[in-house]
Design an enzyme around this catalytic site. Structure first.
Site, PDB file in Angstrom:
ATOM      1  N   ASP A  60      59.467 -54.343  73.474  1.00 20.34           N
ATOM      2  CA  ASP A  60      59.902 -55.903  73.547  1.00 20.34           C
ATOM      3  C   ASP A  60      58.532 -56.361  74.324  1.00 20.34           C
ATOM      4  O   ASP A  60      58.325 -55.918  75.231  1.00 20.34           O
ATOM      5  CB  ASP A  60      60.867 -55.860  74.548  1.00 20.34           C
ATOM      6  CG  ASP A  60      61.341 -57.157  74.942  1.00 20.34           C
ATOM      7  OD1 ASP A  60      60.605 -58.162  74.711  1.00 20.34           O
ATOM      8  OD2 ASP A  60      62.478 -57.330  75.628  1.00 20.34           O
ATOM      9  N   TYR A 156      55.833 -75.062  70.285  1.00 19.83           N
ATOM     10  CA  TYR A 156      54.728 -74.441  69.285  1.00 19.83           C
ATOM     11  C   TYR A 156      53.486 -74.539  69.526  1.00 19.83           C
ATOM     12  O   TYR A 156      52.378 -73.937  69.351  1.00 19.83           O
ATOM     13  CB  TYR A 156      55.589 -74.848  67.918  1.00 19.83           C
ATOM     14  CG  TYR A 156      54.734 -74.302  66.698  1.00 19.83           C
ATOM     15  CD1 TYR A 156      55.474 -72.863  66.259  1.00 19.83           C
ATOM     16  CD2 TYR A 156      53.507 -74.638  66.187  1.00 19.83           C
ATOM     17  CE1 TYR A 156      55.018 -72.379  65.046  1.00 19.83           C
ATOM     18  CE2 TYR A 156      53.070 -74.141  65.303  1.00 19.83           C
ATOM     19  CZ  TYR A 156      53.518 -72.807  64.499  1.00 19.83           C
ATOM     20  OH  TYR A 156      52.761 -72.338  63.343  1.00 19.83           O
ATOM     21  N   LYS A 160      50.236 -72.076  70.303  1.00 22.31           N
ATOM     22  CA  LYS A 160      49.014 -72.085  69.272  1.00 22.31           C
ATOM     23  C   LYS A 160      47.757 -72.306  69.765  1.00 22.31           C
ATOM     24  O   LYS A 160      46.683 -71.736  69.676  1.00 22.31           O
ATOM     25  CB  LYS A 160      49.283 -72.668  68.112  1.00 22.31           C
ATOM     26  CG  LYS A 160      50.572 -72.205  67.188  1.00 22.31           C
ATOM     27  CD  LYS A 160      50.552 -70.878  66.871  1.00 22.31           C
ATOM     28  CE  LYS A 160      51.921 -70.028  66.238  1.00 22.31           C
ATOM     29  NZ  LYS A 160      51.757 -68.600  66.060  1.00 22.31           N
ATOM     30  N   THR A 191      56.923 -64.502  52.803  1.00 27.47           N
ATOM     31  CA  THR A 191      57.229 -63.589  53.287  1.00 27.47           C
ATOM     32  C   THR A 191      58.326 -62.690  52.324  1.00 27.47           C
ATOM     33  O   THR A 191      58.810 -63.167  51.356  1.00 27.47           O
ATOM     34  CB  THR A 191      58.164 -63.858  54.453  1.00 27.47           C
ATOM     35  OG1 THR A 191      59.120 -64.642  54.296  1.00 27.47           O
ATOM     36  CG2 THR A 191      57.304 -64.751  55.562  1.00 27.47           C
TER      37      THR A 191
END
Length: 277
Positions: A60, A156, A160, A191
């Protein structure tokens, strides 16, 4: 057989899993981390099937103790670390992409500042001593064009943009020790989950652009090539677009295409900040 050693965080699915497979194909022992036990074991098996040695480690990345234990294990088992790929991120996709301002969305979107930015720092913190001892190592922190342009909101963007600045500063500290640190911006990723999704159920704009999506392995291929580049320290501290690295090194995607560079629509590292008009 003496293998090079890599750690890929957040490798139970998506981009991280493909990066791990690509490094396995280059003969690496790859420690793959994640919280999903079954998928993590499958990812490790894929690394081994590709020609490397996959090692699944439940971790984790919101727990600093777990992260320390991971790198302690790498030291004991392998005694070196050539590549660290910081990919783990807590992304609540449905809430992140829903309409509305940041104050109208769940507060848990800020989790990716913790698992995504802070977790990158913690992994690098515990990896650095071993990478310095190894020498010639490479840290690659997965970022995105969202560092310089609007993507899904400030949580987000903070994750980044923060990753890119963190990378720059880490590179300054690591430079005297022959360890390179870079941010890598992949493109849109095909993906395993997206590949398996029925095309007629995809949103029309996604289905139309799907042929341009990169395989997740492509990022692994360019990271490995950068690590082998004797001039890699000249790029340390930079935010690098994976598709541009592909052009630099003559690497194409698994299907033979040259992945797209999205600077005209999403911005480039020198933009602070890019707004499409």
């Amino acid at each position: 057989m003496n293998r090079s050693i890599a750690v890929v965080t957040g490798a139970s699915r998506g981009l991280g899993r493909g990066i791990a497979r690509a490094l396995g194909g280059r003969g690496f022992t790859v420690y793959v981390t994640g919280r999903s036990g079954d998928e993590l074991e499958k990812a490790a098996t894929e690394v081994t099937a590709a020609g490397g040695c996959g090692v699944a480690v439940r971790c984790d990345h919101g727990n600093d103790g777990h992260v320390k234990a991971l790198f302690d294990r790498v030291r004991v088992d392998s005694g070196r670390l050539d590549i660290l790929v910081n990919n783990a991120a807590m992304v609540h996709t449905r809430d992140l992409t829903s309409p509305g301002g940041f104050w109208q969305k769940p507060l848990h979107l800020a989790d990716m500042i913790n698992v995504g930015l802070r977790s990158n720092y913690v992994a690098a913190y515990y990896a650095a001593p071993l990478m310095i001892e190894t020498g010639g190592s490479l840290m690659a922190h997965i970022s995105f064009y969202g560092a310089v342009s609007y993507h899904y909101g400030p949580a987000y963007g903070a994750a980044k943009g923060g990753t890119d600045k963190m990378n720059f500063d880490m590179a300054m500290d690591l430079r005297p020790h022959d360890v390179a640190s870079v941010s890598i911006w992949p493109g849109l990723i095909l993906t395993d989950m997206l590949k398996a999704y029925p095309r007629d159920q995809l949103p029309p704009h996604v289905a139309a652009t799907l042929p341009n999506f990169e395989t997740p392995e492509f990022t692994g291929l360019v990271v490995e090539r950068l690590w082998r580049d004797p001039e890699r320290m000249a790029l340390s501290g930079e935010s690098l677009i994976g598709a541009e690295l592909g052009l630099r090194y003559g690497i194409k995607d698994l299907d033979g295409k040259q992945p797209m560079v999205y600077t005209e629509s999403m911005g480039k590292a020198s933009d602070r900040f890019f707004v499409k008009t």
